[in-house]
Scaffold this active site. Structure first.
Site, PDB file in Angstrom:
ATOM      1  N   GLN A  75       0.820  -1.213   0.000  1.00  0.00           N
ATOM      2  CA  GLN A  75       0.000   0.000   0.000  1.00  0.00           C
ATOM      3  C   GLN A  75       0.859   1.270   0.000  1.00  0.00           C
ATOM      4  O   GLN A  75       0.488   2.287   0.599  1.00  0.00           O
ATOM      5  CB  GLN A  75      -0.937  -0.010   1.203  1.00  0.00           C
ATOM      6  CG  GLN A  75      -2.157  -0.906   1.008  1.00  0.00           C
ATOM      7  CD  GLN A  75      -3.097  -0.387  -0.054  1.00  0.00           C
ATOM      8  OE1 GLN A  75      -3.222   0.809  -0.283  1.00  0.00           O
ATOM      9  NE2 GLN A  75      -3.786  -1.304  -0.724  1.00  0.00           N
ATOM     10  N   SER A  76       1.955   1.245  -0.705  1.00  0.00           N
ATOM     11  CA  SER A  76       2.879   2.381  -0.736  1.00  0.00           C
ATOM     12  C   SER A  76       2.249   3.634  -1.337  1.00  0.00           C
ATOM     13  O   SER A  76       1.785   3.629  -2.488  1.00  0.00           O
ATOM     14  CB  SER A  76       4.114   1.989  -1.548  1.00  0.00           C
ATOM     15  OG  SER A  76       4.902   3.116  -1.853  1.00  0.00           O
ATOM     16  N   ASN A  77       2.264   4.719  -0.560  1.00  0.00           N
ATOM     17  CA  ASN A  77       1.843   6.020  -1.090  1.00  0.00           C
ATOM     18  C   ASN A  77       2.846   6.529  -2.121  1.00  0.00           C
ATOM     19  O   ASN A  77       2.469   7.167  -3.104  1.00  0.00           O
ATOM     20  CB  ASN A  77       1.731   7.036   0.043  1.00  0.00           C
ATOM     21  CG  ASN A  77       0.653   6.683   1.046  1.00  0.00           C
ATOM     22  OD1 ASN A  77      -0.478   6.399   0.692  1.00  0.00           O
ATOM     23  ND2 ASN A  77       1.010   6.688   2.324  1.00  0.00           N
ATOM     24  N   ALA A  79       4.658   4.720  -4.168  1.00  0.00           N
ATOM     25  CA  ALA A  79       4.469   4.008  -5.435  1.00  0.00           C
ATOM     26  C   ALA A  79       3.304   4.610  -6.215  1.00  0.00           C
ATOM     27  O   ALA A  79       3.388   4.803  -7.437  1.00  0.00           O
ATOM     28  CB  ALA A  79       4.221   2.526  -5.173  1.00  0.00           C
TER      29      ALA A  79
END
Length: 333
Positions: A75-77, A79
Site C-alpha cells: 500500500q505504498s503512497n 508508489a
C-alpha cells in the site's frame, strides 16, 4: 542555497496551505495546532512524495529514461504517486512490492493505493517480506535494459539526496508562510519512515536559520535506527545541496513509541486520532503514516511534551487513499 540549479519538473500544487486547526486545538487544551497540507499536492490524490518526484523525475528525464522503477510496501503512497507522475510524463512504471504484512486481507491487497496504481497503468510485481529490495530493483532494471528501454531506479520513498531536495524546498516554503502570517513556529512534527522527508526538512530548517525544532514520529524502525538513517541522509543531502555540515546529529530527533505491533498494523491510538481529526476538522489521515504520527503528537500534547510552546505545525504527508485498504480493520464508532 539555490535549488534552482537542480533539474525540476512541475508536478505539485504549491505552495500547500498552512491551516490553523481551532477545534483540535481547543479539544487538546495545549498549544495552537497548525497543519501543513501536503496531502494537497494534487498528483494522484496528493502526498509528500510529489515534492520529491519533482526532482527525481526531472533527473530521470535528463538521463533519457523511458521507465521508472521503484519499490515499497503493497500500500505504498510513494508508489502510487510515482505511477501517477510516470503517467503524466509519458513514462512506463514498474513497481516492486514487498509483502510486509502477514495475513493481509483482500482490501489491503487490491484496494486503496493498489487500485490507483493499476488505474495509472503501472506494472506491479510482488516479492516476499525480507527480500533484498535493492537487488530486486536491479533485476527489474536489467530486464528493462534487455527490452531496449532505459530504466531509472528510484529508492523506496524517493529518499535519496535528489528526492530530499523536495523537503528542503518545503522547509523554505513553510518558513516563508510563517513569516507572512506573523506566525512563530515552536515545533514541526511529521511521520518519519524512509527518512527523506525528515532529512530534507532538517536541512532546510537549518539552512534558513529558523531555529525550529523538528520531531519525526516513527512508523517502522526503532528510535536509534531511525535517527541514524535520517542523519545519514540529511548529511548527504546537505552536501549535495551545497550546505555541507549544516545539520548535526542533535538536530535529528525521532519518537518511535507509537508504531504498535509493527509497520502498517493498526493501533487503537491511531484509529482514535483518525476519527478525532475527521470529526473535529474534516481532515483525513492514513492508518500507516499520518494517523500514527498524529496519534503520537496528540499523546505528547496530553503528556505536556509541548508545554511552553505556543504554535505546533504538523506536516500532513497524505495517504488517505490507504484508508480504503483498511476498511475491514478500522473502527468508525
Amino acid at each position: 542555497m539555490l535549488l534552482s540549479r537542480y533539474p525540476r519538473v512541475s508536478l505539485a500544487h504549491l505552495p500547500t496551505p498552512l491551516e490553523f486547526l481551532p477545534h483540535l486545538t481547543r479539544h487538546l487544551g495545549g498549544p495552537n495546532i497548525y497543519v501543513k497540507r501536503d496531502d494537497c499536492t494534487g498528483l494522484g490524490t496528493g502526498g509528500n512524495k510529489t515534492r520529491k518526484l519533482e526532482f527525481l523525475m526531472a533527473d530521470a528525464l535528463r538521463q533519457g529514461a523511458t521507465t521508472v522503477i521503484t519499490q515499497g510496501a503493497v500500500q505504498s503512497n510513494h508508489a502510487r504517486q510515482t505511477a501517477a507522475a510516470a503517467a503524466k510524463l509519458g513514462l512506463d512504471c514498474e513497481l516492486v512490492f514487498e509483502k510486509r504484512i502477514d495475513g493481509a486481507t483482500g482490501p489491503y491487497l487490491h484496494s486503496g493505493n493498489v487500485l490507483l496504481d493499476r488505474i495509472f497503468g503501472a506494472r506491479i510485481r510482488e516479492v516476499a517480506n525480507g527480500s533484498d529490495m535493492a537487488a530486486e530493483l536491479d533485476a527489474v532494471a536489467d530486464e528493462v535494459r534487455k527490452s531496449g528501454n532505459t530504466p531509472y531506479v528510484i529508492p523506496g520513498g524517493g529518499s535519496n539526496p535528489t528526492g530530499a531536495l523536495g523537503y528542503v524546498d518545503c522547509a523554505f516554503e513553510l518558513v516563508t508562510q510563517a513569516n507572512r502570517q506573523g506566525l512563530v513556529i515552536d515545533h514541526v512534527v511529521h511521520a518519519t519512515g524512509s527518512a527523506g522527508t525528515q532529512a530534507g526538512l532538517a536541512v532546510g530548517l537549518k539552512a534558513t536559520n529558523s531555529g525550529i525544532p523538528l520531531l519525526g514520529i516513527g512508523v517502522g524502525a526503532d528510535r536509534k535506527a531511525q535517527e541514524e538513517k535520517v542523519f545519514e541522509l540529511a548529511t548527504r543531502t546537505a552536501k549535495f545541496a551545497g550546505a555541507d555540515g549544516v545539520v548535526t546529529r542533535d538536530d535529528i530527533v525521532c519518537n518511535c513509541d507509537y508504531i504498535g505491533p509493527g509497520y502498517g498494523l493498526p493501533t487503537e491510538k491511531m484509529n482514535a486520532a483518525v476519527l478525532l481529526a475527521a470529526r473535529l476538522e474534516g481532515l483525513l489521515f492514513d492508518p500507516v503514516y499520518t494517523g500514527k504520527a498524529l496519534a503520537g503528537m496528540i499523546d505528547l500534547v496530553r503528556k505536556g511534551w509541548f508545554d511552553g510552546a505556543e504554535n505546533v505545525v504538523f506536516i500532513h504527508t497524505g495517504g488517505a487513499a490507504g484508508l480504503f485498504a483498511y476498511v475491514d480493520q478500522l473502527k468508525t464508532a
